[in-house]
Design a protein around this motif. Sequence first.
Motif, short mmCIF file in Angstrom:
data_model
loop_
_atom_site.label_atom_id
_atom_site.label_comp_id
_atom_site.label_asym_id
_atom_site.label_seq_id
_atom_site.Cartn_x
_atom_site.Cartn_y
_atom_site.Cartn_z
N GLU A 161 56.34 -25.36 40.52
CA GLU A 161 57.38 -25.35 41.54
C GLU A 161 58.48 -26.35 41.21
N GLN A 162 58.09 -27.48 40.64
CA GLN A 162 59.07 -28.50 40.28
C GLN A 162 59.95 -28.02 39.14
N GLN A 163 59.36 -27.35 38.13
CA GLN A 163 60.14 -26.84 37.01
C GLN A 163 61.08 -25.72 37.45
N TRP A 164 60.63 -24.89 38.37
CA TRP A 164 61.42 -23.75 38.86
C TRP A 164 62.76 -24.21 39.43
N THR A 165 62.75 -25.32 40.15
CA THR A 165 63.98 -25.79 40.80
C THR A 165 64.59 -27.01 40.12
N GLN A 166 63.98 -27.49 39.05
CA GLN A 166 64.47 -28.70 38.38
C GLN A 166 65.88 -28.47 37.83
N GLU A 167 66.76 -29.41 38.05
CA GLU A 167 68.14 -29.31 37.57
C GLU A 167 68.18 -29.74 36.10
N ILE A 168 67.70 -28.83 35.27
CA ILE A 168 67.57 -29.13 33.85
C ILE A 168 68.92 -29.06 33.14
N SER A 169 69.89 -28.39 33.76
CA SER A 169 71.25 -28.30 33.20
C SER A 169 72.25 -28.70 34.28
N PRO A 170 72.31 -29.99 34.63
CA PRO A 170 73.20 -30.43 35.71
C PRO A 170 74.66 -30.12 35.39
N GLY A 171 75.37 -29.66 36.42
CA GLY A 171 76.79 -29.35 36.26
C GLY A 171 77.06 -28.01 35.62
#
Length: 303
Positions: A161-171
């Motif tokens: 669940e954390q990876q699904w919504t993680q902002e891995i590419s901010p902006g």
Amino acid sequence: MQPNGRDRLRELLDAVVDDENSGVGDMARSSYVSEFHFSREVRRLTGEPPAALRRRVMLERAAWRLQRGAGVAEVAEAEGWSSAEVFSRAFRRAFGVPPSRADDVGFRLTAPNGVHFHPPQALWCDAGPGETAGPDIAQFMLVHDVADTEYLIGVAAGLSEQQWTQEISPGQVVLDWDGPEPSVAAVLGAIVWTKEAWLATVEGRDFPSRATSSEATAEQLAAHHHAIGKRWTTLISEFSAAGRLGDTVIDALCDPPESFQLYGIIAHVLTYSAHRRALVRGMLARHGVDVDRGDPLEWMRRD
């Protein structure tokens, strides 16, 4: 994954034209089947015995080489003929002219199966009866887009669940009016919501809430995408069958109002969906998840 019929034909043709396979026995051994089975399968798929098919394709290649300035003896040796004289007789029987007049004829011979030599080292298979026009490319791309999105959502369902919504590419922004799409959930949600929004425009429905896509779990998004994808492909198929892809919708919700032709809407959706799917693949890779390349050619070969 087992190859489909077209791939099996390719494998057989590879064996037929392989320079190291001088006879049907060699062709069969390189395909790991008996000579009887190999000959029967080649004849079934091409309507031509393997030896005759090889001979014709090699003569076509020889004609092409002669037309490019190669000498008769050079071509005869390169194509595996026992002598230039034997090659010349075979060439004359096939093309009706001696090798010295190769420029007077095309390099293609009459074939029962549409399989021909294609320069410089390939084969060309003409479309069969009923396939002359080929498939509807737009429809093919629509179906592939929906199928590939379904695949990516399915792969993403394996994220935490954390990876699904993680902002891995901010902006990360694809289109200004869609806002940031920094997570796998955001990008996949945007793919689905874009189709839903355009469906509402074309069908004359109320503008949909984006929350259904943007706040969904992977499982919820998969179910929503299944419904939206089916509506999307059905709608476009119906307009295409009716010859109405040139119809125009004037969207009064835009300020100022804008007009959009259906074929432009489709191109827009497919273009940005493909871009977003590529982004998702990169983001999944950063999460340590292996994914395929999304290549339509590879997708066509799946069972």
